[in-house]
Design an enzyme around this catalytic site. Structure first.
Site, PDB file in Angstrom:
ATOM      1  N   GLY A   1       1.752  -7.454   0.087  1.00  0.00           N
ATOM      2  CA  GLY A   1       1.878  -8.792   0.647  1.00  0.00           C
ATOM      3  C   GLY A   1       0.518  -9.458   0.549  1.00  0.00           C
TER       4      GLY A   1
ATOM      5  CG  ASP B   1       1.235   1.046  -7.360  1.00  0.00           C
ATOM      6  OD1 ASP B   1       0.071   0.682  -7.615  1.00  0.00           O
ATOM      7  OD2 ASP B   1       1.506   2.091  -6.749  1.00  0.00           O
ATOM      8  CG  MET B   2      -3.145  -4.344  -9.374  1.00  0.00           C
ATOM      9  SD  MET B   2      -2.394  -5.543 -10.515  1.00  0.00           S
ATOM     10  CE  MET B   2      -2.019  -6.876  -9.379  1.00  0.00           C
TER      11      MET B   2
ATOM     12  CG  ASP C   1       0.554  -9.348  10.867  1.00  0.00           C
ATOM     13  OD1 ASP C   1      -0.432  -8.796  11.386  1.00  0.00           O
ATOM     14  OD2 ASP C   1       0.903  -9.123   9.695  1.00  0.00           O
TER      15      ASP C   1
ATOM     16  N   GLY D   1      -2.656  -7.560  -1.032  1.00  0.00           N
ATOM     17  CA  GLY D   1      -1.986  -6.270  -1.091  1.00  0.00           C
ATOM     18  C   GLY D   1      -0.587  -6.495  -1.618  1.00  0.00           C
TER      19      GLY D   1
ATOM     20  CG  ASN E   1       0.177  -1.817   9.342  1.00  0.00           C
ATOM     21  OD1 ASN E   1       1.299  -2.300   9.206  1.00  0.00           O
ATOM     22  ND2 ASN E   1      -0.884  -2.324   8.760  1.00  0.00           N
TER      23      ASN E   1
END
Length: 298
Positions: free
Chosen positions: A218, A288-289, A154, A216, A12
């Site tokens: 995305g 980036d969370m 997808d 995520g 992926n």
């Protein structure tokens, strides 16, 4: 080794990451899995976990990994260290997640030059993803040109959307001439999660209506009725819908005209702004969370 090869490597290749699993399809077991993240940054990280009996401990390496080709080569090295190298005669095929397949690809497809050309033709509507997917495909084909490589798209899960959900309210002839419609993305995730949710409820997929959230770097939402997608938040490209890591999600379309007229930005500059400099990174300075949460905590 005797008998038919049974191992499949699944890749992926995302916009800034590569996730992978090595599977033994004779029993569905996982032999190894891992993640390369923050590709293109100084803080790139590869986390590799061997899973077969007697495998070694999880390993991690950090440091700059400049691009997806370098990422896949690093993955191959980690697999080889466990005796699972890509040169193994037990490897039967390599599978690739591909983001945009348009309306042409509605099921898993063996990759040839014609398929690659079509994936490349769709790059303008998936500029962050199809190029990374193509890099993964080309690198893997170079490593094992003798193996079948299979693309899983997808967009395929969303091809069941009715025209009322897929159409935009623009001139029909213009839309048809340029294939402008809502395609939807993250389909492999939405398909899996909807089926897993139905199973958890003790139902067949055909018996369950589910709202699925894929969250995520995305992010997207979908409505799944009886196992079939009937609506989704992403559209012609993965830019539409929810706020994402670097993508704006929904904005007034006139924002693009305003930026051209007032800021003098051209189409490419606006494309980069909305796809790579917006979303969480535009609002917070980070996509980036984990880093955003750390800063909030401080």
């Amino acid at each position: 080794m005797t008998g038919t090869p049974t191992r499949v490597l699944v890749l992926n290749s995302g916009s800034s990451s590569v996730k992978y699993q090595l599977l033994d399809m004779s029993d569905g077991s996982r032999l190894a899995q891992g993640l390369v993240e923050r590709i293109g940054e100084e803080t790139s990280r590869l986390a590799h976990t061997p899973l077969r009996a007697g495998g070694s401990a999880p390993r991690e390496r950090t440091g700059p990994i400049p691009d997806h080709a370098a990422a896949l080569k690093a993955v191959a090295e980690e697999l080889a260290a466990d005796g699972l190298g890509l040169d193994s005669p037990e490897l039967a095929a390599i599978g690739h997640r591909v983001v945009h397949g348009g309306l042409r690809f509605t099921e898993p497809t063996v990759i040839d030059e014609e398929v690659i050309a079509e994936i490349e033709r769709l790059v303008p509507v998936a500029p962050l993803h199809n190029p990374a997917n193509l890099l993964g495909i080309r690198t893997a084909r170079a490593m094992r040109p003798d193996l079948p490589q299979v693309a899983v798209f997808d967009t395929a899960f969303h091809t069941t959307m009715p025209e009322s959900a897929a159409r935009y309210a623009i001139d029909v002839e213009t839309a048809d001439a340029h294939r402008i419609r809502r395609y939807g993305f993250h389909g492999t995730s939405h398909a899996y999660v909807s089926r897993a949710a139905a199973k958890l409820l003790g139902k067949e997929p055909e018996e369950a209506n589910v709202i699925v959230l894929h969250l995520g770097n995305g992010a997207s939402a979908s409505a799944v009725r009886g196992g079939r997608c009937v609506d989704t938040s992403m559209g012609l490209t993965p830019l539409e819908g929810l706020v994402m890591g670097t993508r704006s999600g929904d904005v007034d379309p006139a924002v693009t005209f305003h930026l051209k007229r007032v800021a003098g930005m051209d189409a490419d500059e606006i494309d980069v702004l909305l796809n790579k400099k917006s979303g969480l990174v535009g609002l917070c300075g980070d996509n980036d969370m984990r880093e955003i949460r750390r800063r909030v905590d401080e």
